[in-house]
Enzyme design. Sequence first.
Site, PDB file in Angstrom:
ATOM      1  N   ASP A   1       0.826  -1.204   0.000  1.00  0.00           N
ATOM      2  CA  ASP A   1       0.000   0.000   0.000  1.00  0.00           C
ATOM      3  C   ASP A   1       0.862   1.256   0.000  1.00  0.00           C
ATOM      4  O   ASP A   1       2.092   1.198   0.068  1.00  0.00           O
ATOM      5  CB  ASP A   1      -0.914   0.022   1.232  1.00  0.00           C
ATOM      6  CG  ASP A   1      -1.838  -1.176   1.283  1.00  0.00           C
ATOM      7  OD1 ASP A   1      -2.031  -1.804   0.226  1.00  0.00           O
ATOM      8  OD2 ASP A   1      -2.349  -1.483   2.373  1.00  0.00           O
TER       9      ASP A   1
ATOM     10  N   TYR B   1       5.332 -10.305   6.786  1.00  0.00           N
ATOM     11  CA  TYR B   1       5.336  -8.865   7.043  1.00  0.00           C
ATOM     12  C   TYR B   1       5.704  -8.620   8.503  1.00  0.00           C
ATOM     13  O   TYR B   1       5.489  -9.476   9.369  1.00  0.00           O
ATOM     14  CB  TYR B   1       3.955  -8.256   6.790  1.00  0.00           C
ATOM     15  CG  TYR B   1       3.595  -8.037   5.342  1.00  0.00           C
ATOM     16  CD1 TYR B   1       3.744  -6.786   4.745  1.00  0.00           C
ATOM     17  CD2 TYR B   1       3.075  -9.074   4.567  1.00  0.00           C
ATOM     18  CE1 TYR B   1       3.391  -6.576   3.423  1.00  0.00           C
ATOM     19  CE2 TYR B   1       2.723  -8.872   3.240  1.00  0.00           C
ATOM     20  CZ  TYR B   1       2.883  -7.618   2.676  1.00  0.00           C
ATOM     21  OH  TYR B   1       2.537  -7.413   1.357  1.00  0.00           O
TER      22      TYR B   1
END
Length: 401
Positions: free
Chosen positions: A56, A116
């Site tokens: 993002d 992540y």
Amino acid sequence: MLLGYQGKKYYGMQLQKDLPTIESKLLEAMEKAGWITAAQREKPFDFFFQRAARTDRAVSAARQMCGMQLPRDDEKYKVDGPGILNNLLPNDIRVFGMKRTINFFHPQKQCDYRTYSYTCPTFVFAKPTELTNAAFRISKETLAEVNDILSIYKGTHNFFNYTAKRAYDDMSSNRYIVSFECKEPFLFRDEFRKEDVEFIQIVVKGQSFVLHQIRKMVGMVITVVRELHLKSAIQRSFEGQRMDIPMAPGLGLLLERTHYDSYDKKHSKDHEPLTDWGEIIEKEVERTKFELITKDMLETELLSQGMLKWLADLVHHDFSSNPEAEEPEKKTFVTMAAACANKALKEQEATSSEAPEASEGAPEGAPEVACAPEAAAPELAAAPEKPQIEEEEKVAAAGSS
């Protein structure tokens, strides 16, 4: 192609028209290097360009993987490729290495898992009885509690509440998480305020993630640990009822690694592994990760105090509001104070407008007199007629007999 980048200046990984993205800079460098044409730069699918994960806006990556079809010259790309591109790329985007893969390799579809991390100050997990400031140090008990709550997300769940524009019955909302845990806390020096601040890293490994899923999971865990919501709400969030889950800031999110275990095992005899790039490159990745991403991430957090600002709004978060609303109402201390002031003003106006009506026409200090309503007058006048009517009925009855 293995690359890393600091994403705070970019609108995500994927190419977007008229907006700076990681891919736009990478494709521009590849065109300048003579690897692709101007037409291919505008339409990267023409040379089968793909990425493993779509990060993002403002999200960074330590080990992002890209695949593409280039004219066959393995040694040129493998030996000189990273250096050529790094000379043409901005300093916040670095190419670490390139390898030859099988034909039609797809870095997204052939990726088994993605790891992540989310880095934040430990004071986000402060209890209501503890101060949320730089002096906070997380206890072993709280750390164990955080890991216990994180473990609820392991396995396959429906994450429609953790993203946008997806329904509960949409099968793509189901995602599988392998592991989710907190690492040991560490200290980082705030040079501006001359104090040490404790940070912690949350690491999650999953098959794939929907948009905003990780940031919303982190936001939900913080909410529960700070006792702003019940632990059972996490399980309810996987069910059919719509819930607006708070989303943690994007600064701390980092794509750590993409995993190609199945590919490496299947093609171990004729192609190099993609999960492990060797000691030299891995050391360079770790060094660049700290200097380019982690250090900047921590310094930016200390300078902007973004997490503290987010926590200030978190106490007013409405879980029952509609997350699909185009412009959800933003609740802050200022807006809430204004709402309270308007409410008090309306109540005061209502009280003052009702008071004169109650005492109108009466002298000051006179006792209240109850007045009969007008509708009662006909009933009082009609009451004496009842005996006369009864007498007439008796006479009529006697005559008929």
